[in-house]
Write an enzyme that holds these catalytic residues in place. Structure first.
Site, PDB file in Angstrom:
ATOM      1  CD  GLU A   1     108.170 -46.240  67.974  1.00 21.19           C
ATOM      2  OE1 GLU A   1     107.007 -45.817  68.100  1.00 21.19           O
ATOM      3  OE2 GLU A   1     108.536 -46.866  66.992  1.00 21.19           O
TER       4      GLU A   1
ATOM      5  CG  ASP B   1     100.562 -44.605  72.509  1.00 18.34           C
ATOM      6  OD1 ASP B   1      99.533 -44.068  72.944  1.00 18.34           O
ATOM      7  OD2 ASP B   1     101.067 -44.324  71.407  1.00 18.34           O
TER       8      ASP B   1
ATOM      9  N   GLY C   1      96.486 -44.886  70.627  1.00 22.90           N
ATOM     10  CA  GLY C   1      97.129 -46.202  70.536  1.00 22.90           C
ATOM     11  C   GLY C   1      97.410 -46.475  69.079  1.00 22.90           C
TER      12      GLY C   1
ATOM     13  CD  GLU D   1      95.929 -42.832  67.751  1.00 23.84           C
ATOM     14  OE1 GLU D   1      95.452 -41.723  67.476  1.00 23.84           O
ATOM     15  OE2 GLU D   1      97.045 -42.990  68.281  1.00 23.84           O
TER      16      GLU D   1
ATOM     17  NE  ARG E   1      74.136 -39.210  67.006  1.00 27.81           N
ATOM     18  CZ  ARG E   1      73.525 -38.221  67.636  1.00 27.81           C
ATOM     19  NH1 ARG E   1      74.152 -37.509  68.549  1.00 27.81           N
ATOM     20  NH2 ARG E   1      72.278 -37.939  67.378  1.00 27.81           N
TER      21      ARG E   1
ATOM     22  CD  GLN F   1      92.878 -41.022  74.782  1.00 30.93           C
ATOM     23  OE1 GLN F   1      92.958 -42.229  74.840  1.00 30.93           O
ATOM     24  NE2 GLN F   1      92.810 -40.372  73.623  1.00 30.93           N
TER      25      GLN F   1
HETATM   26  O1  F6P Z   1     102.789 -41.296  70.867  1.00 31.32           O
HETATM   27  C1  F6P Z   1     101.648 -41.179  71.608  1.00 31.32           C
HETATM   28  C2  F6P Z   1     100.476 -40.768  70.812  1.00 31.32           C
HETATM   29  O2  F6P Z   1      99.626 -40.428  71.819  1.00 31.32           O
HETATM   30  C3  F6P Z   1      99.863 -41.773  69.837  1.00 31.32           C
HETATM   31  O3  F6P Z   1      98.974 -42.671  70.416  1.00 31.32           O
HETATM   32  C4  F6P Z   1      99.157 -40.865  68.863  1.00 31.32           C
HETATM   33  O4  F6P Z   1      98.996 -41.480  67.605  1.00 31.32           O
HETATM   34  C5  F6P Z   1     100.083 -39.723  68.770  1.00 31.32           C
HETATM   35  O5  F6P Z   1     100.723 -39.614  70.019  1.00 31.32           O
HETATM   36  C6  F6P Z   1      99.402 -38.434  68.388  1.00 31.32           C
HETATM   37  O6  F6P Z   1     100.296 -37.415  68.544  1.00 31.32           O
HETATM   38  P1  F6P Z   1     100.182 -35.921  68.009  1.00 31.32           P
HETATM   39  O7  F6P Z   1      98.812 -35.730  67.492  1.00 31.32           O
HETATM   40  O8  F6P Z   1     100.432 -35.113  69.217  1.00 31.32           O
HETATM   41  O9  F6P Z   1     101.248 -35.760  67.013  1.00 31.32           O
END
Ligand code: F6P
Length: 342
Positions: free
Chosen positions: A103, A128, A171, A222, A266, A274
């Site tokens: 995006e 995502d 996510g 998340e 836990r 991922q």
């Molecule tokens: O944009 C994809 C994504 O995987 C999100 O789900 C996540 O919040 C983010 O990237 C984390 O990205 P980074 O830790 O690499 O900045």
């Protein structure tokens, strides 16, 4: 003619497959040559480039990550960002730019094209799967497979110890990974950012699962948050697109479940696992087709577009439409999964 290529935002399995397809078809069919901008918009801003030809893309199809590197640099964060990008494209004689990203990266490409006439074509990537205008983004299938395998493994250890296992998946705004992996892995609760969860309800599901002598697996995205509460953050720092760092909801949830139900809970945070490693066959297929069609769009001079998957067809859509809104999980689709909760 020379074409610039860059990969921006969080990396994702399949990026190299796109680069390879662009370079192979562009060279063979159209006689193009290429320049790679390193680490997304940072390379375009700073003129940091790398040579990109058929030799450079040999053997990269199954490789995770991106040979071009990636960053979350936002060119609109600096006053002369657009001028610097224009100058660097001219300096390297790149007459078109293929931006592979999510995006944020594609939002920049869209503005560069619409407001400044810079000839950009976009390729959608993100684990995502939250880009509208395409049925799927590559990277998503790999992430879902990794999360599903993790859930399968967590079931057996959860049952040996009769404890709750909370799995936090990525996510930020959309719960696609949680929903698909949760369904595929037989989770007993799936919590997504689109719908605030009720902690009492989650604890009821946990308890009812124990009554059937099975241990519960709770999958939480998340970006999910409880009713009456806010998303749990790692810290307050923002990236250059203004996003906070998420992660922490899984740990928080396990504590709450333990406190309320008295059952040991836990957490496993899958995090960047991922996003790493080799892409699935589906993602290699999709990424390759996106690359082939993106270079066709360049050849046709169809700038300001993004390639997208519709059914089994690859189509072109306006970049502005693709980045206008996020694709989130439809409430009806989420409700389907409710049969398996508890
Ligand atoms: O944009 C994809 C994504 O995987 C999100 O789900 C996540 O919040 C983010 O990237 C984390 O990205 P980074 O830790 O690499 O900045």
């Amino acid at each position: 003619m020379r074409v610039g290529v860059l990969t921006g935002g969080g990396d994702c399995p399949g990026l190299n497959a796109v680069i390879r397809a662009i370079v192979r078809k562009g060279t063979q069919n159209y006689g193009y040559d290429f320049v790679g901008f390193r680490e997304g918009w940072r390379g375009a801003l700073e003129g940091d480039t790398t040579h990109l030809d058929v030799r450079a893309v040999r053997g990269i199809l199954p490789r995770g990550g991106t040979i071009l590197g990636s960053s979350r640099t936002n060119p609109f964060g600096s006053a002369d960002g657009v001028r610097r990008i224009r100058d660097n494209l001219a300096k390297h004689e790149a007459r078109a730019l293929v931006a592979i990203g999510g995006e944020d990266t594609l939002g920049v490409a869209s503005r560069l094209h619409e407001e400044y006439g810079i000839p950009c074509v976009g390729v959608p990537k993100t684990i995502d799967n939250d880009l509208s205008a395409t049925d799927y983004t590559f990277g998503f299938d790999t992430a879902v497979n990794i999360a599903t395998e993790a859930i399968d493994r967590l079931h057996t250890t959860a049952e040996s110890h009769m404890r709750v296992l909370v799995v936090e998946v990525m996510g930020r705004h959309a719960g696609w990974i949680a929903l698909h992996a949760g369904l595929a892995g037989g989770a007993n609760a799936i919590l997504i950012p689109e719908q605030r969860f009720d902690l009492d309800q989650v604890c009821e599901w946990v308890e009812s699962r124990f009554k059937t002598r099975y241990a519960p697996i709770v999958v939480v995205a998340e970006g999910a948050s409880p009713k009456g509460g806010e998303a749990v953050l790692k810290d307050d720092s923002l990236d250059s697109f203004g996003h906070v760092r998420l992660s922490g909801v899984g740990e928080w949830l396990a504590k709450q479940i333990e406190r309320r139900t008295g059952k040991e809970a836990r957490t496993t945070v899958l995090g960047h696992i991922q996003r790493g490693g080799t892409p699935s066959a589906f993602d290699r297929w999709l990424a390759t087709r996106f690359g082939l069609h993106a270079i066709d769009a360049v050849y046709d001079g169809d700038f300001g577009t993004m390639v997208a998957l519709r059914g089994t067809d690859i189509v072109r859509v306006p970049l502005s439409e693709a980045t206008a809104k996020l694709k989130t999980v439809d409430p009806g689709l989420y409700a389907e999964a409710g049969v398996f909760f508890g």
